[in-house]
Scaffold this motif. Structure first.
Motif, mmCIF file in Angstrom:
data_model
loop_
_atom_site.group_PDB
_atom_site.id
_atom_site.type_symbol
_atom_site.label_atom_id
_atom_site.label_comp_id
_atom_site.label_asym_id
_atom_site.label_seq_id
_atom_site.Cartn_x
_atom_site.Cartn_y
_atom_site.Cartn_z
ATOM 1 N N ALA A 198 0.827 -1.206 0.000
ATOM 2 C CA ALA A 198 0.000 0.000 0.000
ATOM 3 C C ALA A 198 0.861 1.256 0.000
ATOM 4 N N ALA A 199 1.965 1.221 0.738
ATOM 5 C CA ALA A 199 2.855 2.382 0.776
ATOM 6 C C ALA A 199 3.495 2.629 -0.580
ATOM 7 N N PHE A 200 3.944 1.572 -1.229
ATOM 8 C CA PHE A 200 4.534 1.732 -2.560
ATOM 9 C C PHE A 200 3.484 2.195 -3.578
ATOM 10 N N ASP A 201 2.285 1.647 -3.490
ATOM 11 C CA ASP A 201 1.235 2.094 -4.406
ATOM 12 C C ASP A 201 0.980 3.588 -4.246
ATOM 13 N N ARG A 202 1.032 4.062 -3.026
ATOM 14 C CA ARG A 202 0.784 5.486 -2.779
ATOM 15 C C ARG A 202 1.871 6.360 -3.385
ATOM 16 N N VAL A 203 3.133 6.054 -3.116
ATOM 17 C CA VAL A 203 4.207 6.918 -3.612
ATOM 18 C C VAL A 203 4.352 6.811 -5.127
ATOM 19 N N LEU A 204 4.071 5.627 -5.674
ATOM 20 C CA LEU A 204 4.118 5.486 -7.134
ATOM 21 C C LEU A 204 2.959 6.237 -7.771
ATOM 22 N N GLY A 205 1.789 6.201 -7.121
ATOM 23 C CA GLY A 205 0.647 6.938 -7.634
ATOM 24 C C GLY A 205 0.859 8.439 -7.595
ATOM 25 N N LEU A 206 1.558 8.909 -6.570
ATOM 26 C CA LEU A 206 1.879 10.331 -6.457
ATOM 27 C C LEU A 206 3.079 10.719 -7.322
ATOM 28 N N ARG A 207 3.718 9.725 -7.948
ATOM 29 C CA ARG A 207 4.899 9.906 -8.786
ATOM 30 C C ARG A 207 6.079 10.470 -7.990
ATOM 31 N N ALA A 208 6.073 10.202 -6.685
ATOM 32 C CA ALA A 208 7.236 10.564 -5.869
ATOM 33 C C ALA A 208 8.395 9.617 -6.160
ATOM 34 N N LEU A 209 8.059 8.391 -6.588
ATOM 35 C CA LEU A 209 9.035 7.411 -7.050
ATOM 36 C C LEU A 209 8.523 6.808 -8.351
#
Length: 260
Positions: A198-209
């Motif tokens: 869930a954490a990775f999905d969030r940062v990838l969705g925000l394009r932070a990573l």
């Protein structure tokens, strides 16, 4: 440091990044000794690239302690050491066993530090060498479920920074590689833990990573060695945060040694 004609020792050679590193180092005309635990894939890769294969478990104390000696006796002095071998633990600390923790620390932190210790005297005597430690942005900001993994990578990055200060002004270069999520089997295993996924999905969705291509990572590592870079951080969009996190270390090193 130009890698053409150098003897490169690469650990973790059969992993997703390791295989690409081996290929790009071979393309750059390096002589390769490839180290991994999985014998058959390792020997197949070495045969394809005309490299030497050394099947070794780096968490085995006796194997680790004799590795550089054995490799150099068989294949000659090591000019470039690439510590790429690593593993992950994912989950809450109480989900892990004592053996899990010991294995993680042995492979991710003890092994690269010990191999650097073993290879440095010969490099110093020959007046040339390069040390490459593949770390992670998890050592800068750790996601849920990756506390122990992040701790080992933070330790490896900090060790590489201190080693660079120790080697200042000399002929031996260091490279710390801090990378974000990579399309790999390791990432698939990490994503099996729901809070981490869930954490990775969030940062990838925000394009932070962004999800990195292992081939792009390997090409960038080889280029960074040849350009004598001290640090490689990928993806680039995460580099400012990592730089900020490393600022105290950099300031102290600059004040004490004059080395950025």
């Amino acid at each position: 440091m130009r890698v053409a004609g150098t003897h490169v020792l690469l650990t973790g050679a059969t992993g997703d990044i390791g295989r690409r590193l081996a290929t790009h180092l071979s393309d750059a005309a390096a002589r390769l000794t490839l180290v991994a635990r999985s014998t058959q894939p390792l020997e197949a890769l070495a045969a394809d690239l005309g490299a030497h294969a050394v099947s070794a478990d780096l968490t085995d104390r006796d194997t680790l302690r004799s590795l550089i000696r054995d490799v150099e006796q068989a294949h000659g002095p090591v000019d470039v050491l690439v510590n790429n071998a690593g593993t992950e633990t994912v989950g809450h600390l109480t989900d892990l066993t004592a053996d899990d923790l010991e294995h993680l620390l042995a492979l991710n932190l003890l092994a690269p530090v010990e191999l650097c210790r073993q290879v440095l005297p010969g490099m110093t005597a020959r007046g040339r060498g390069h040390l490459v430690n593949i770390s992670s942005l998890a050592g800068v900001a750790t996601f849920p479920g990756l506390a122990t993994y992040g701790a080992t990578k933070a330790g490896l990055t900090h060790f590489t920074s201190g080693l660079r200060a120790d080697l200042r002004g000399g002929p031996i270069g260091t490279l710390a590689v801090e990378i974000g999520p990579v399309s790999s089997q390791m990432m698939s295993r990490i994503a099996s833990h729901p809070p981490t996924a869930a954490a990775f999905d969030r940062v990838l969705g925000l394009r932070a990573l962004t999800m990195l291509d292992p081939d792009a990572v390997a090409r960038a590592v080889v280029a960074a060695v040849e350009d004598d870079q001290a640090t490689l951080r990928m993806p680039r969009r995460a580099a400012p945060l990592a730089t900020l996190a490393h600022a105290p270390r950099s300031v102290v090193r600059l004040a004490l040694t004059g080395i950025r």
